[in-house]
Design an enzyme around this catalytic site. Structure first.
Site, mmCIF file in Angstrom:
data_model
loop_
_atom_site.group_PDB
_atom_site.id
_atom_site.type_symbol
_atom_site.label_atom_id
_atom_site.label_comp_id
_atom_site.label_asym_id
_atom_site.label_seq_id
_atom_site.Cartn_x
_atom_site.Cartn_y
_atom_site.Cartn_z
ATOM 1 N N GLU A 54 1.118 58.526 44.739
ATOM 2 C CA GLU A 54 1.326 57.382 43.850
ATOM 3 C C GLU A 54 0.005 56.801 43.375
ATOM 4 O O GLU A 54 -0.127 56.425 42.209
ATOM 5 C CB GLU A 54 2.171 56.305 44.540
ATOM 6 C CG GLU A 54 3.630 56.698 44.762
ATOM 7 C CD GLU A 54 4.376 56.985 43.465
ATOM 8 O OE1 GLU A 54 3.899 56.585 42.389
ATOM 9 O OE2 GLU A 54 5.442 57.621 43.534
ATOM 10 N N CYS A 206 13.612 60.523 27.882
ATOM 11 C CA CYS A 206 13.288 59.314 27.110
ATOM 12 C C CYS A 206 11.770 59.206 27.008
ATOM 13 O O CYS A 206 11.166 58.223 27.411
ATOM 14 C CB CYS A 206 13.892 58.095 27.806
ATOM 15 S SG CYS A 206 14.041 56.629 26.790
ATOM 16 N N CYS A 213 18.480 61.984 23.288
ATOM 17 C CA CYS A 213 19.575 61.100 23.702
ATOM 18 C C CYS A 213 20.845 61.868 24.073
ATOM 19 O O CYS A 213 21.626 61.411 24.914
ATOM 20 C CB CYS A 213 19.862 60.087 22.601
ATOM 21 S SG CYS A 213 18.424 59.048 22.220
ATOM 22 N N CYS A 216 21.007 62.429 27.698
ATOM 23 C CA CYS A 216 20.688 61.294 28.566
ATOM 24 C C CYS A 216 21.932 60.698 29.213
ATOM 25 O O CYS A 216 22.904 60.376 28.527
ATOM 26 C CB CYS A 216 19.970 60.212 27.765
ATOM 27 S SG CYS A 216 19.495 58.788 28.767
ATOM 28 N N CYS A 222 23.437 52.652 25.800
ATOM 29 C CA CYS A 222 22.087 52.401 25.290
ATOM 30 C C CYS A 222 22.126 51.757 23.909
ATOM 31 O O CYS A 222 22.696 52.304 22.966
ATOM 32 C CB CYS A 222 21.309 53.709 25.244
ATOM 33 S SG CYS A 222 19.616 53.526 24.656
#
Length: 354
Positions: A54, A206, A213, A216, A222
């Site tokens: 991270e 995205c 889309c 998705c 959305c």
DNA sequence: AATTCGTGGAA
DNA sequence: TTTCCAAGAAT
């Protein structure tokens, strides 16, 4: 009581179950990741490795991180190993990855984990947040991924996904705490997989310049996809990048060794190695050499930082004997890989054929 | 709260 | 070529 009046976001809930289903089929294969099928069997990732990944991934692409992650985990398999290493050794290994405060904080954090937590890496976000180099995002990510703490993990990917999902009319910076509060309400069980799913979604479906889309799992609810999702997130105007100028000096001794020194403890490229340079100014100034010698001009280099561009003229000469260059050291050409040289100074040395 | 922190790859 | 920007943190 929130300290700033975070603008409330009232919106339809997000279909977290659909996101998890998508992740079960589409999770990216990453060196530090425990796949969802293994996670379901109770296999938990090593918090040390999640933390390391991270920190490396802060503002840095996966492609750039891979080799560094492999090297760090091979050199230092545990947080105690990393804490036992000298800071300057860590800086050598971090060289080239950028944002060097991360390496200094990484080392300080490893030592804090050994001292405060007996070498056992914490997994609760509140404890993580108190450690150096760990902010809101990283604390939440480690806590969710390693312990399934049900906490909102809001990174650049998730910000983009949510900005589009909600058709957020303002820059993310102005709505960040509102987004976090909204996301917090959406976090399901399997919080770690959910966090990684949202980030994968932002990285692959995205994405910044393309929105697939039709693939998705969040498409049904959305708001962004009803017109043009790519207009989100709305972004503020970009300040233009100024140019600075300077001269760099590749100083060799009779053996061909190169003179290096350590940069100051604070500021740009802090504590990293460098060849001497003049101060960097907003106008190109005539060169002032550090000593009289037979200076030869090499190919100038350009280096782009986040907030300015640097144009360096590069010069080389043999040092006077005896060389009185007290604060630095001499490095053999074959030994340059063991120096904490940022990319800028790798370019300077490359200009001298090194 | 706006700035200061690197770098390299993709569009 | 230029622009954008990538799993942000510290100040």
């Amino acid at each position: 009581m929130p300290k700033s009046p975070a603008r409330q976001i009232d919106a339809a809930p997000l279909d977290a179950a659909a996101v998890l289903q998508w992740y079960d089929r589409n999770a990216r294969d990453l060196p530090w990741r425990v796949p969802p099928a293994d996670r379901a069997r109770g296999i938990a990732p090593d918090p040390y490795r999640i933390w390391l990944s991270e920190v490396m991934l802060q503002q840095t692409t996966i492609a750039a991180v891979r080799s560094y992650y492999a090297r760090f985990t091979a050199l230092w398999p545990s947080v105690a190993d990393l804490a036992a290493a000298p800071l300057d050794r860590v800086l050598v290994e971090w060289a080239g990855l950028g944002y060097y405060a991360r390496a200094r904080n990484l080392h300080a954090c490893a030592r804090a984990v050994v001292e405060r937590h007996g070498g056992v890496f914490p997994t609760r976000s509140a404890e993580l947040l108190a450690l150096p180099g760990i902010g809101a995002y990283t604390a939440a990510a480690i806590a969710a991924i390693t312990g399934d703490e049900e906490v909102a993990v809001l990174d650049g990917n998730v910000e983009r996904v949510l900005a589009r999902y909600l058709a957020l009319p303002v820059p993310v910076r102005e709505a960040k705490e509102g987004l976090r509060a909204y996301l917090q309400e959406q976090v399901p069980q399997r919080a770690g997989d959910f966090a990684q799913a949202m980030m994968d979604l932002g990285a692959t479906i995205c994405a910044p310049r393309s929105a697939l889309c039709m693939l998705c799992p969040l498409q049904p609810g959305c708001l962004g996809t009803r017109a043009d999702p790519l207009v989100y997130p709305v972004k503020a105007a970009k300040p233009e990048r100024p140019v600075r100028f300077g001269h760099a000096f590749v100083i060799r001794d009779r053996d061909g060794d190169i003179y290096l020194r350590r940069r100051p403890e604070k500021g740009l490229l802090a504590r990293m190695a460098e060849t001497p340079t003049t101060p960097w100014t907003d106008e190109a100034l005539p060169v002032v050499f550090p000593f009289a010698a037979d200076w030869r001009a090499l190919m100038p280099i350009t280096h782009v930082f986040t907030h300015f561009r640097l144009e360096l003229s590069v010069w080389t000469a043999e040092a006077p004997v005896p060389a009185d260059l007290a604060e630095g050291w001499w490095a053999a050409p074959e030994g340059l890989d063991d120096e904490a040289l940022p990319s800028l100074f790798r370019k300077v040395l490359a200009s001298a054929g090194l």
